[in-house]
Design a protein around this motif. Structure first.
Motif, short mmCIF file in Angstrom:
data_model
loop_
_atom_site.label_atom_id
_atom_site.label_comp_id
_atom_site.label_asym_id
_atom_site.label_seq_id
_atom_site.Cartn_x
_atom_site.Cartn_y
_atom_site.Cartn_z
N ALA A 9 6.65 -1.27 8.10
CA ALA A 9 6.43 -1.13 6.66
C ALA A 9 7.27 0.01 6.09
CB ALA A 9 4.95 -0.91 6.37
N ALA A 10 7.38 1.11 6.83
CA ALA A 10 8.20 2.23 6.38
C ALA A 10 9.67 1.83 6.29
CB ALA A 10 8.03 3.42 7.32
N ALA A 11 10.13 1.03 7.25
CA ALA A 11 11.53 0.56 7.23
C ALA A 11 11.78 -0.32 6.02
CB ALA A 11 11.84 -0.19 8.53
N LEU A 12 10.83 -1.20 5.69
CA LEU A 12 11.01 -2.06 4.54
C LEU A 12 10.87 -1.29 3.23
CD1 LEU A 12 9.24 -5.36 5.66
CD2 LEU A 12 11.66 -4.74 5.75
N LYS A 13 10.14 -0.19 3.25
CA LYS A 13 10.11 0.66 2.06
C LYS A 13 11.49 1.29 1.84
CE LYS A 13 7.56 4.26 -0.37
NZ LYS A 13 6.50 5.28 -0.29
N ASP A 14 12.18 1.62 2.92
CA ASP A 14 13.56 2.13 2.80
C ASP A 14 14.47 1.08 2.17
OD1 ASP A 14 12.91 4.57 3.89
OD2 ASP A 14 13.62 4.08 5.90
N VAL A 15 14.26 -0.20 2.53
CA VAL A 15 15.01 -1.28 1.91
C VAL A 15 14.84 -1.24 0.39
CG1 VAL A 15 15.08 -3.80 1.63
CG2 VAL A 15 14.96 -2.81 3.92
N HIS A 16 13.59 -1.09 -0.03
CA HIS A 16 13.27 -1.01 -1.46
C HIS A 16 13.91 0.23 -2.09
CE1 HIS A 16 10.75 -1.24 -5.10
NE2 HIS A 16 10.52 0.04 -4.92
N ARG A 17 13.79 1.34 -1.43
CA ARG A 17 14.30 2.61 -1.98
C ARG A 17 15.83 2.59 -2.12
NH1 ARG A 17 14.48 6.77 2.36
NH2 ARG A 17 16.45 5.64 2.65
N ASP A 18 16.50 1.99 -1.14
CA ASP A 18 17.97 1.97 -1.17
C ASP A 18 18.53 0.81 -2.00
OD1 ASP A 18 18.49 4.28 0.21
OD2 ASP A 18 18.77 3.31 2.15
N GLY A 19 17.66 0.00 -2.59
CA GLY A 19 18.13 -1.08 -3.44
C GLY A 19 18.80 -2.21 -2.68
N VAL A 20 18.44 -2.39 -1.42
CA VAL A 20 19.05 -3.43 -0.59
C VAL A 20 18.43 -4.78 -0.95
CG1 VAL A 20 19.46 -4.20 1.77
CG2 VAL A 20 19.40 -1.75 1.24
N PHE B 200 25.82 -2.26 3.84
CA PHE B 200 26.27 -0.97 4.35
C PHE B 200 26.22 0.06 3.22
CE2 PHE B 200 28.61 -4.41 6.41
CZ PHE B 200 28.39 -4.16 7.76
N ILE B 201 25.91 1.29 3.56
CA ILE B 201 25.91 2.37 2.58
C ILE B 201 26.65 3.56 3.16
CG2 ILE B 201 24.53 3.90 1.12
CD1 ILE B 201 22.24 1.92 1.32
N ASN B 202 27.65 4.05 2.45
CA ASN B 202 28.36 5.26 2.83
C ASN B 202 28.16 6.26 1.70
OD1 ASN B 202 29.98 7.24 3.89
ND2 ASN B 202 31.91 6.26 3.34
N GLY B 203 27.37 7.30 1.97
CA GLY B 203 27.02 8.23 0.92
C GLY B 203 26.14 7.52 -0.10
N GLU C 95 0.82 -1.21 0.00
CA GLU C 95 0.00 0.00 0.00
C GLU C 95 0.85 1.26 0.00
OE1 GLU C 95 -2.41 -0.52 3.43
OE2 GLU C 95 -3.78 -1.96 2.47
N ALA C 96 2.08 1.15 0.56
CA ALA C 96 2.99 2.29 0.61
C ALA C 96 3.82 2.42 -0.67
CB ALA C 96 3.92 2.18 1.81
N GLY C 97 3.63 1.48 -1.60
CA GLY C 97 4.35 1.56 -2.86
C GLY C 97 5.70 0.88 -2.85
N GLY C 98 5.94 0.01 -1.87
CA GLY C 98 7.23 -0.68 -1.79
C GLY C 98 7.08 -2.14 -2.18
N GLN C 99 8.22 -2.79 -2.42
CA GLN C 99 8.27 -4.21 -2.72
C GLN C 99 9.39 -4.84 -1.90
OE1 GLN C 99 8.93 -3.94 -7.02
NE2 GLN C 99 6.93 -4.86 -7.35
N PHE C 100 9.20 -6.11 -1.54
CA PHE C 100 10.25 -6.79 -0.80
C PHE C 100 11.09 -7.62 -1.76
CE2 PHE C 100 12.10 -10.22 1.73
CZ PHE C 100 12.72 -9.46 2.70
N PRO C 101 12.43 -7.46 -1.72
CA PRO C 101 13.30 -8.14 -2.68
C PRO C 101 13.61 -9.58 -2.27
CG PRO C 101 14.62 -6.77 -1.26
CD PRO C 101 13.18 -6.55 -0.84
N TYR C 102 12.65 -10.46 -2.48
CA TYR C 102 12.85 -11.84 -2.04
C TYR C 102 12.90 -12.79 -3.22
CZ TYR C 102 12.00 -16.38 0.06
OH TYR C 102 12.09 -17.70 0.41
N THR C 103 13.90 -13.68 -3.19
CA THR C 103 14.00 -14.76 -4.17
C THR C 103 14.23 -16.05 -3.41
OG1 THR C 103 14.97 -13.28 -5.81
CG2 THR C 103 15.29 -15.63 -6.15
N PRO C 104 13.43 -17.10 -3.67
CA PRO C 104 13.63 -18.37 -2.96
C PRO C 104 15.05 -18.91 -3.16
CG PRO C 104 11.55 -18.36 -4.13
CD PRO C 104 12.29 -17.14 -4.59
N MET C 105 15.59 -19.53 -2.12
CA MET C 105 16.94 -20.09 -2.17
C MET C 105 16.90 -21.53 -2.65
SD MET C 105 19.68 -20.38 0.96
CE MET C 105 19.47 -18.67 1.41
N SER C 106 17.82 -21.88 -3.54
CA SER C 106 17.86 -23.25 -4.04
C SER C 106 18.36 -24.20 -2.94
CB SER C 106 18.79 -23.34 -5.25
OG SER C 106 20.14 -23.17 -4.85
#
Length: 238
Positions: free
Chosen positions: A167-178, A184-187, A56-67
């Motif tokens: 949900a806001a924290a996980l949207k940051d995950v999406h926004r930062d490409g994590v 870790f992100i520096n700058g 609803e906040a416009g984010g997605q969770f970057p999940y891929t099943p592990m083999s």
């Protein structure tokens, strides 16, 4: 006109990953002052309620099943890494994984100035004591040990405000490409995985040049937005 203030270096963590546990172990011993300089941000696999809020906040969770092959590799890799560090690791059994109780508790701990203490206590419980940190009762017990209010911790998964923060924290995950941890992100410069800890630490040393985004990297970030592919390796996992 004054420029924007630089963002503090960010550390995306979760309480599931053994590589995240090892990264914290290494930083505590080699760069103990570094952890106080970081902006800590949680990253976990959301349950249905949090996933709906994230959508609803416009984010997605970057999940891929592990083999299956990768799962067996990680078991061996983690055993080697634990032995190298002299850690008597106990591999946990996540029979009914539910990561909200432990990670929503982190917000309560952070509000009380105990965020690092909670991550450390939950990490020891999971990786050295073989305890199930997906069990809400275990989470309450561990949180009470570091001084958190047991009733508030027990109620965390049903707290609408905490769910919204999650949900806001996980949207940051999406926004930062994590896409995995430790991250870790520096700058604008990202560092993913256990094998990038030293490089990240060096980037924060006095006199290190500030990283700057290059045009092609900004373009790649836009093209690669959304669900990720399985690019993980031994240095990090989701």
């Amino acid at each position: 006109m004054a420029g924007r203030a630089a963002k503090p270096p960010r550390f995306y963590f979760n309480l599931r990953s053994p590589y995240n546990f090892f990264a914290l172990h290494d930083i505590e011993r080699r760069h103990p002052g570094l952890l106080d300089r970081l902006e800590w941000r949680p990253f976990w696999e959301p349950d249905e309620t949090t996933a709906r809020l994230l959508d609803e906040a416009g984010g997605q969770f970057p999940y891929t099943p592990m083999s299956r092959a990768k799962q067996f590799y990680i078991l061996r890799d983690v055993r080697r890494l634990a032995a190298d560090r002299g850690l008597p690791l106990t591999w946990p059994a996540d029979r009914t994984p539910w990561w909200e109780p432990a990670h929503l508790t982190w917000f309560l701990a952070a509000d009380a100035g105990l965020g690092r203490e909670w991550v450390a206590r939950a990490g020891r419980a999971r990786w050295l004591e073989g305890r199930d940190i997906c069990d809400p009762a275990t989470v309450v017990e561990l949180a009470a040990e570091i001084g958190l209010d047991a009733a508030a911790v027990a109620a965390a998964p049903d707290d609408a405000a905490l769910r919204a923060r999650g949900a806001a924290a996980l949207k940051d995950v999406h926004r930062d490409g994590v896409f995995g941890v430790p991250y870790f992100i520096n700058g604008t410069e990202p560092y993913w995985g256990l094998d990038r800890v030293e490089e990240f630490a060096a980037s924060l040393a006095d006199g290190a040049p500030a990283p700057a985004a290059r045009p092609e990297e900004r373009e790649l970030a836009v093209v690669g937005a959304g669900r990720t592919t399985d690019m993980s390796h031994a240095g990090g996992c989701g």
